[in-house]
Design an enzyme around this catalytic site. Structure first.
Site, PDB file in Angstrom:
ATOM      1  N   GLY A  13      46.128  41.266  36.689  1.00  0.00           N
ATOM      2  CA  GLY A  13      45.992  40.383  35.526  1.00  0.00           C
ATOM      3  C   GLY A  13      47.040  40.688  34.478  1.00  0.00           C
ATOM      4  O   GLY A  13      46.760  40.687  33.279  1.00  0.00           O
ATOM      5  N   ALA A  14      48.283  40.923  34.941  1.00  0.00           N
ATOM      6  CA  ALA A  14      49.347  41.344  34.023  1.00  0.00           C
ATOM      7  C   ALA A  14      50.163  40.163  33.501  1.00  0.00           C
ATOM      8  O   ALA A  14      51.190  40.359  32.855  1.00  0.00           O
ATOM      9  CB  ALA A  14      50.266  42.349  34.724  1.00  0.00           C
ATOM     10  N   SER A  15      49.702  38.935  33.758  1.00  0.00           N
ATOM     11  CA  SER A  15      50.487  37.772  33.302  1.00  0.00           C
ATOM     12  C   SER A  15      50.201  37.416  31.856  1.00  0.00           C
ATOM     13  O   SER A  15      50.966  36.661  31.246  1.00  0.00           O
ATOM     14  CB  SER A  15      50.197  36.565  34.209  1.00  0.00           C
ATOM     15  OG  SER A  15      48.817  36.257  34.187  1.00  0.00           O
ATOM     16  N   VAL A  61      52.693  37.949  43.240  1.00  0.00           N
ATOM     17  CA  VAL A  61      51.856  36.800  42.873  1.00  0.00           C
ATOM     18  C   VAL A  61      50.716  36.731  43.881  1.00  0.00           C
ATOM     19  O   VAL A  61      50.957  36.652  45.093  1.00  0.00           O
ATOM     20  CB  VAL A  61      52.687  35.495  42.891  1.00  0.00           C
ATOM     21  CG1 VAL A  61      51.785  34.288  42.664  1.00  0.00           C
ATOM     22  CG2 VAL A  61      53.781  35.559  41.831  1.00  0.00           C
ATOM     23  N   ASN A  90      42.252  45.101  35.785  1.00  0.00           N
ATOM     24  CA  ASN A  90      42.099  44.365  34.522  1.00  0.00           C
ATOM     25  C   ASN A  90      41.768  42.886  34.742  1.00  0.00           C
ATOM     26  O   ASN A  90      41.071  42.283  33.928  1.00  0.00           O
ATOM     27  CB  ASN A  90      43.409  44.517  33.722  1.00  0.00           C
ATOM     28  CG  ASN A  90      43.522  43.524  32.599  1.00  0.00           C
ATOM     29  OD1 ASN A  90      42.915  43.691  31.539  1.00  0.00           O
ATOM     30  ND2 ASN A  90      44.290  42.450  32.808  1.00  0.00           N
ATOM     31  N   SER A 142      33.886  45.924  29.601  1.00  0.00           N
ATOM     32  CA  SER A 142      33.616  45.128  28.387  1.00  0.00           C
ATOM     33  C   SER A 142      32.368  45.717  27.744  1.00  0.00           C
ATOM     34  O   SER A 142      31.506  46.261  28.455  1.00  0.00           O
ATOM     35  CB  SER A 142      33.361  43.664  28.755  1.00  0.00           C
ATOM     36  OG  SER A 142      32.782  42.978  27.659  1.00  0.00           O
ATOM     37  N   TYR A 155      28.957  37.148  33.462  1.00  0.00           N
ATOM     38  CA  TYR A 155      30.067  38.016  33.034  1.00  0.00           C
ATOM     39  C   TYR A 155      29.551  39.423  32.723  1.00  0.00           C
ATOM     40  O   TYR A 155      30.111  40.419  33.193  1.00  0.00           O
ATOM     41  CB  TYR A 155      30.738  37.397  31.806  1.00  0.00           C
ATOM     42  CG  TYR A 155      31.885  38.195  31.238  1.00  0.00           C
ATOM     43  CD1 TYR A 155      33.139  38.179  31.840  1.00  0.00           C
ATOM     44  CD2 TYR A 155      31.723  38.963  30.075  1.00  0.00           C
ATOM     45  CE1 TYR A 155      34.196  38.909  31.313  1.00  0.00           C
ATOM     46  CE2 TYR A 155      32.770  39.691  29.540  1.00  0.00           C
ATOM     47  CZ  TYR A 155      34.016  39.656  30.160  1.00  0.00           C
ATOM     48  OH  TYR A 155      35.051  40.384  29.635  1.00  0.00           O
ATOM     49  N   ALA A 157      26.861  40.850  33.790  1.00  0.00           N
ATOM     50  CA  ALA A 157      26.408  41.497  35.032  1.00  0.00           C
ATOM     51  C   ALA A 157      27.602  42.026  35.824  1.00  0.00           C
ATOM     52  O   ALA A 157      27.547  43.124  36.401  1.00  0.00           O
ATOM     53  CB  ALA A 157      25.610  40.512  35.872  1.00  0.00           C
ATOM     54  N   LYS A 159      30.439  43.080  34.669  1.00  0.00           N
ATOM     55  CA  LYS A 159      30.976  44.270  34.004  1.00  0.00           C
ATOM     56  C   LYS A 159      30.000  45.447  34.108  1.00  0.00           C
ATOM     57  O   LYS A 159      30.424  46.608  34.169  1.00  0.00           O
ATOM     58  CB  LYS A 159      31.305  43.955  32.540  1.00  0.00           C
ATOM     59  CG  LYS A 159      32.398  42.897  32.359  1.00  0.00           C
ATOM     60  CD  LYS A 159      33.730  43.350  32.940  1.00  0.00           C
ATOM     61  CE  LYS A 159      34.864  42.408  32.576  1.00  0.00           C
ATOM     62  NZ  LYS A 159      36.165  42.858  33.079  1.00  0.00           N
TER      63      LYS A 159
END
Ligand SMILES: NC(=O)c1ccc[n+]([C@@H]2O[C@H](COP(=O)([O-])OP(=O)(O)OC[C@H]3O[C@@H](n4cnc5c(N)ncnc54)[C@H](OP(=O)(O)O)[C@@H]3O)[C@@H](O)[C@H]2O)c1
Length: 269
Positions: A13-15, A61, A90, A142, A155, A157, A159
């Site tokens: 998730g580095a974009s 990608v 991430n 989170s 979400y 759940a 995390k």
């Protein structure tokens, strides 16, 4: 600051958002960084910033929701870098939706990307780390993992599952030289709040922190070897307060949710 000279890192998730800033911070600290996300044109921009510090950085990608492709991705990164010393899981998706409005498949999608995929990537890279006797397995969780956020059951759940896995993993890996760390951010200023397919956020986004605070927490945990860090750190007190009085916590969140919906002037769509 911790030095990662000569080390290799992989950030999913580095974009955009937190992942892009974490990747750059790891490169600044000396690591060659591998970047993963779906949007190649944005990854190119993060890559250019990382290469200013760490010329050997690279990008892949990939759609991490495709669980069957995760092991192949891990193998490709290991082949390119000759091993990964720091993995930062991430990438994730939000899901702001009341339970009574949620389709079962929406819950499945969130668990797949936010929990199953990072666990697969971790398990794929773990044997190499154990063999080399070193490594850092970082998860971006989170505060939702610990604080049951309203309208975010799937979400939260995902995390919480990630956090539970990380807690057990931290113990299991004792003595291997491989460490597990998790950062639990509260509100951070990213695109997470404007993605389609979500209710508008209940939280007041003017409280959002810059992503660099999460990147600093990642570097701090790698440096001091501790397991968990809330961002901001006073959320740790909120989590322990909830654990001491769950009934009071849920009553308080019901009231807060009611007030926020009134303040926003609408029932959720
Ligand atoms: N922002 C906050 O307030 C906050 C608070 C607590 C925790 N977090 C956590 O922080 C992390 C980063 O989120 P963010 O706030 O920085 O949001 P973001 O800007 O939306 O970043 C999400 C990243 O995940 C990637 N991603 C999403 N789906 C993917 C897929 N199927 N395959 C590969 N990559 C995918 C996105 O890249 P592509 O779209 O290019 O694939 C993007 O790089 C997440 O784990 C989130 O849960 C955020």
């Amino acid at each position: 600051m911790v030095s990662l000279t000569g080390k290799s890192a992989l950030v999913t998730g580095a974009s955009s958002g937190i992942g892009a800033v974490v990747a750059e911070a790891l490169a600044e600290a000396g690591a060659r960084v591998g970047l993963v996300a779906r949007r190649g044109e944005l990854l190119e921009k993060t890559l250019a910033r990382c290469r200013e510090h760490a010329p050997g950085s690279a990008m892949w990608v990939a759609d991490l929701a495709d669980l069957d492709a995760v092991a192949g991705l891990a193998a490709a990164v290991e082949a390119e870098f000759g091993g990964v010393d720091v993995l930062v899981n991430n990438a994730a998706m939000p899901k702001r939706r009341r339970v009574q409005d949620m389709a079962p498949a929406e819950n499945d999608d969130v668990l797949q990307l936010n929990y199953l995929s990072p666990v697969r990537l971790t398990l794929a890279l773990l044997p190499g780390m154990i063999e080399r006797g070193r490594g850092h397995l970082v998860a971006i969780g989170s505060v939702a993992a610990r604080l049951g956020p309203p309208h975010e059951a799937a979400y939260g759940a995902s995390k919480a599952a990630l956090t539970a896995f990380w807690e057990s993993m931290a113990v299991d890996l004792d003595g291997t030289g491989v460490q597990a760390h998790i950062v639990q951010p509260a509100l951070v200023d990213t695109d997470l709040f404007s993605l389609p397919g979500n209710e508008p956020p209940l939280s007041d986004l003017s409280d959002a922190l810059p992503p660099r605070e999460v990147a600093d927490a990642v570097l701090e945990l790698i440096g001091n070897g501790r397991f968990e860090r809330y961002v901001p750190d006073w959320f740790a007190e909120m989590a322990s307060g909830k654990a001491a009085d769950v009934e009071g916590f849920i009553a308080g969140v019901k009231e807060w949710t009611h007030d926020r919906i009134q303040a926003l002037g609408a029932e959720p769509a």
